[in-house]
Design an enzyme around this catalytic site. Structure first.
Site, mmCIF file in Angstrom:
data_model
loop_
_atom_site.group_PDB
_atom_site.id
_atom_site.type_symbol
_atom_site.label_atom_id
_atom_site.label_comp_id
_atom_site.label_asym_id
_atom_site.label_seq_id
_atom_site.Cartn_x
_atom_site.Cartn_y
_atom_site.Cartn_z
ATOM 1 N N THR A 6 0.824 -1.211 0.000
ATOM 2 C CA THR A 6 0.000 0.000 0.000
ATOM 3 C C THR A 6 0.856 1.258 0.000
ATOM 4 O O THR A 6 0.597 2.207 -0.748
ATOM 5 C CB THR A 6 -0.935 -0.012 1.224
ATOM 6 N N LYS A 16 14.231 -20.019 2.052
ATOM 7 C CA LYS A 16 14.782 -21.241 2.644
ATOM 8 C C LYS A 16 16.271 -21.079 2.959
ATOM 9 O O LYS A 16 16.757 -21.543 4.003
ATOM 10 C CB LYS A 16 14.562 -22.419 1.695
ATOM 11 N N SER A 57 8.438 -30.368 -1.836
ATOM 12 C CA SER A 57 9.885 -30.138 -1.856
ATOM 13 C C SER A 57 10.616 -30.808 -0.701
ATOM 14 O O SER A 57 11.827 -30.636 -0.574
ATOM 15 C CB SER A 57 10.168 -28.632 -1.846
#
Length: 835
Positions: A369, A741, A698
């Site tokens: 925003t 990750k 995964s």
């Protein structure tokens, strides 16, 4: 009123029976019945061959054609057949007279005719008491009121009330003439005591009288309103004729139309809008200023004249200025900034551009925003934010038609009026939070708004005029792209804003959040300082988010406590010395002070295991608030070859575990696993923190590694994490969320990360601070993963373990061929982990 006992009628032990739909027959009353069921017609014929007595009883479900004993009420009425008339279509009209109430003792079906054994109900000879007489009078008075209110009952019925031989007849007479359903009348028929039956009748009459009185009140109100409208119309017509005789002189009493005329000339509206206003002003001239129609017209004209049909702001297309403003307001976000600058460059060249709508997609708190507000500031355009969260009515976008009372334009036109120019920046916030119901689909209404080929003639239901939105710069925001309707998503260019990494959050806190909070809390930036280590501890131990909103709240909390300490210390010095207070002392916010200001840390910091593990491997997961470690534990125990999975796993992760086990079974001999191991043992796969939902493919190579360790007895490296999807044939497929990750691995103290070979291309976009501290090991086959991760079995030489260099990529990452980035898996709305 007499309560004399009725003349006893001998009732035979067995009677033919007829089930009735939606009707209850009472004793002493004469009823006409239309009978069409073959079994009921035969029952009437059977009664005529005997003593003309029938047993009629209401059925519970009127839709049931041939009800059994369970489908009938237990109490009915013994009636006498007075007359039979056969009609066409095998229908028989039977005139019957109620004899007495009776309860079914036994039910049977013989030759398609229902027979019942009945027991007449008692209670008719109840002793007359003052209370019984009072109840009877109340029931009679209520029935008189009911007849007066009900236009369907003639007043002659009231004459029969004075001729009732006893109370039972009065009860049956009233119940027979009240229009109610079977469920309301059946208790009157079944009650044995007379006073209980009277109470049911009184309750029924009170409810009916209340409804009839309310109906009469509503009818009177409607009649009065119609009379007022007719009178107002007559007076308005007279006034119109008088105005026509007087000409335009009467119009200038208040100068309403004249003032609108002046505004219309100054507004320079398009031709269709100008003609519409002229038409409405002509109607207004014929009305009185106080009439409701005049108010509707004035509101409509005010809206048309207040819209920015021609007003527009001049764009500031200075690229360096725009880049400076974007960098001032936001740290990072390179891709969104680059796309915005490209848009400004094209706009500078072509002057007018109908480009694709930009949609910022990302988790809460990453600056979507505020980025839209910065774009408006860089362009020097007016900015309007329009929240679409929870909007489910199409009229919110297109407005209501003027035929409705209190109608107004939709939010798009209202935003244009608020902006005051025809080329503002309108931010459509939370576009993925819209929904639809019976009032329409607001996302369908937005299709025209966000289509550059159509929005130059946007039609609002209230205005009923074409309004040009082609110069408006629409920016939309969403948390999950998959929740945006496909047709709407196709009209927008999606720009993903990932969650901030640790170093980015620290930079934002130092340069933006801390200075702003110090200023808002009246603290001197030279006297209150935050250590970098303290900010890192706040991020790691007191927040768990993708954005920085919670981080700012934690900084604000510390500022409040520091302010309280300073004010308290100053008051104590004044009381102690009675002189002007000295300058506040320096406050250094370091990690040791956090527990005093923020309390005990509530976010668990994950660390890598300290030693090799058996049946356990370290995976990596993506979450909406960043990356995380995913510990996968496998246990092997005697059983029947079952695969048990726990830890609140999703369907995709369960399928990934099954594929991992299948690959391991196929290569059991190569790994030294004894034949029949998986047939004689059960395999239990568990991912800790079972209350958190987990899903995604995964974690496939991590599951294979943990299973192989449990089956072979070989330990798993503790300093290496891994992520990648595995196929049945051992191929390692690419995954998404590598940046998050890798950051999680770095925070946990992991040294190396095994990644799919296809994800090497993502390393080029990763921050240098991450790539320099982690070793990335690309693999394409599952055998490479096990060769790296499984340590030698007991009894084998340690030299048999492959050195770290053998698993390194075949070529440096920088030399990898450029390729399109593998798209990340779609973000789910769950707050759980995604492997």
């Amino acid at each position: 009123m007499s309560n004399a006992k009725q003349t006893q009628i001998e009732i035979p032990g067995r009677l033919p029976a007829i089930p009735l739909r939606d009707v209850v027959i009472f004793p002493y009353m004469i009823f006409p019945l239309l009978i069409g069921r073959p079994s009921s017609v035969k029952a009437v014929e059977e009664a005529m061959l005997r003593d003309k007595l029938l047993f009629v009883v209401a059925q519970k479900d009127p839709q049931e054609d041939e009800p059994r004993r369970a489908g009938l009420y237990p109490v009915g009425t013994v009636v006498k057949v007075l007359q039979i008339l056969k009609l066409p279509n095998n229908v028989v009209k039977v005139l019957v007279e109620g004899v007495t109430r009776a309860r079914i003792k036994r039910y049977s079906l013989s030759a398609e005719v229902r027979f019942v054994d009945v027991l007449p109900l008692g209670g008719e000879d109840q002793k007359e008491t003052p209370r019984l007489e009072a109840l009877a009078r109340v029931a009679a008075n209520l029935f008189r009121r009911y007849v007066n209110l009900n236009p369907n009952l003639p007043d002659e019925i009231l004459g029969s009330l004075e001729q009732m031989p006893h109370v039972s007849v009065l009860i049956d007479f009233i119940a027979a003439h009240v229009s109610q359903n079977v469920e309301s009348k059946q208790p009157i028929l079944e009650a044995e005591a007379i006073d209980e039956r009277l109470q049911h009748v009184i309750q029924l009459l009170e409810g009916e009288n209340e409804i009839l009185e309310l109906e009469r009140t509503i009818e009177n109100q409607v009649r009065d309103k119609i009379s007022k409208h007719q009178r107002a119309y007559y007076l308005q017509e007279q006034l119109r004729v008088i105005r026509e005789e007087l000409g335009d002189q009467a119009d200038d009493d208040e100068g309403v139309v004249s003032r609108y005329k002046e505004k219309l000339e100054k507004a320079k509206l398009p031709e269709d809008a100008h003609a519409r206003v002229e038409e409405e002003l002509d109607k207004l001239r014929q009305m009185t200023p106080a009439s409701p129609e005049a108010h509707v017209i004035r509101t409509y004209v005010d809206w048309i004249l207040s819209l920015p049909w021609n007003e527009k702001t001049k764009d500031n297309l200075d690229m360096s200025n725009a880049e400076r403003i974007l960098d001032e307001d936001h740290y990072g976000l390179a891709k969104p900034k680059e796309r915005i600058l490209e848009h400004l460059a094209v706009l500078r060249l072509v002057k007018k551009m109908r480009g694709q709508i930009i949609c910022f997609v990302g988790p809460p708190g990453v600056g979507k925003t505020s980025l839209g507000r910065s774009i408006a500031r860089a362009l020097k355009r007016n900015f309007v934010r329009l929240s679409l969260g929870g909007v489910r009515d199409e009229a919110e976008i297109r407005g209501h038609r003027r035929t409705y009372i209190g109608a107004l334009p939709g939010r798009i036109i209202q935003s244009m009026k608020k902006a005051g120019s025809r080329n503002p920046v309108i931010l459509l916030d939370e576009i993925d939070k819209m929904s639809m119901d019976f009032r329409g689909d607001p996302s369908a209404a937005l299709l025209e708004v966000l289509d550059p080929q159509q929005n130059n003639a946007f039609s609002d239901h209230y205005l009923d005029l074409d309004f040009d939105l082609s110069e408006v710069m629409f920016i939309t925001t969403a948390n999950v792209a998959g929740d945006i309707p496909p047709a709407l998503r196709d009209r927008m260019e999606l720009i993903y804003l990932p969650g901030y990494l640790l170093h980015e959050k620290l930079h934002i806190a130092q340069d933006f959040l801390v200075p702003r909070q110090l200023q808002e809390h009246g603290l001197d930036a030279e006297l209150v300082t935050f250590d970098a280590a303290a900010l890192e501890a706040i991020v790691m131990q007191y927040t768990q988010e993708a954005g920085v909103r919670t981080l700012e709240r934690r900084v604000a909390k510390i500022c409040r406590k520091v302010a309280r300490e300073q004010v308290g210390a100053e008051d104590r010095r004044k009381l102690a010395k009675g002189r002007k207070s000295r300058k506040p002392t320096l406050v250094q916010v370091d990690p040791a002070a956090l527990e005093r200001y923020l309390g005990v840390a509530h976010v668990l910091e994950r660390r890598a295991p300290q030693a090799p593990m058996l049946g356990k491997a370290v995976g990596l997961a993506w979450t909406p608030v960043g990356g995380d470690l995913l510990m996968i534990e496998v246990g092997l125990y005697p059983g029947r070859g079952r695969l048990v999975m726990t830890g609140k796993l999703g369907e995709v992760m369960k399928e990934s575990a099954m594929a991992a086990l299948t690959w391991l079974r196929m290569h059991a001999a190569e790994l030294g696993i004894k034949h029949g191991t998986f047939d004689k043992h059960d395999l239990h796969v568990h991912i800790p923190e079972g209350a958190i939902p987990k899903d995604g493919p995964s974690a496939g190579i991590t599951m294979v590694t943990a299973m192989a360790s449990a089956a072979t007895g070989r330990l798993v490296r503790h300093d290496t994490a891994m992520t990648g999807e595995v196929t049945l044939h051992g191929d390692v497929l690419p995954i998404g969320g590598l940046n998050e990750k890798a950051m999680a691995a770095l925070r946990a103290g992991i040294q190396s990360v095994i990644i799919p070979e296809a994800n090497q291309r993502d390393l080029g976009e990763m921050h240098e601070s991450i790539k320099n501290k982690l070793e990335f090991l690309p693999v394409s086959r599952m055998e490479q993963v096990l060769e790296r991760m499984l340590l030698p079995a007991k009894g084998r030489s340690a030299a048999a373990a492959p050195p770290l260099e053998t698993v390194k990529p075949r070529r440096p990452v920088a030399a990898a061929k450029p390729a399109a980035k593998v798209p990340a898996k779609p973000v789910r709305k769950s707050l759980g982990r995604k492997a």
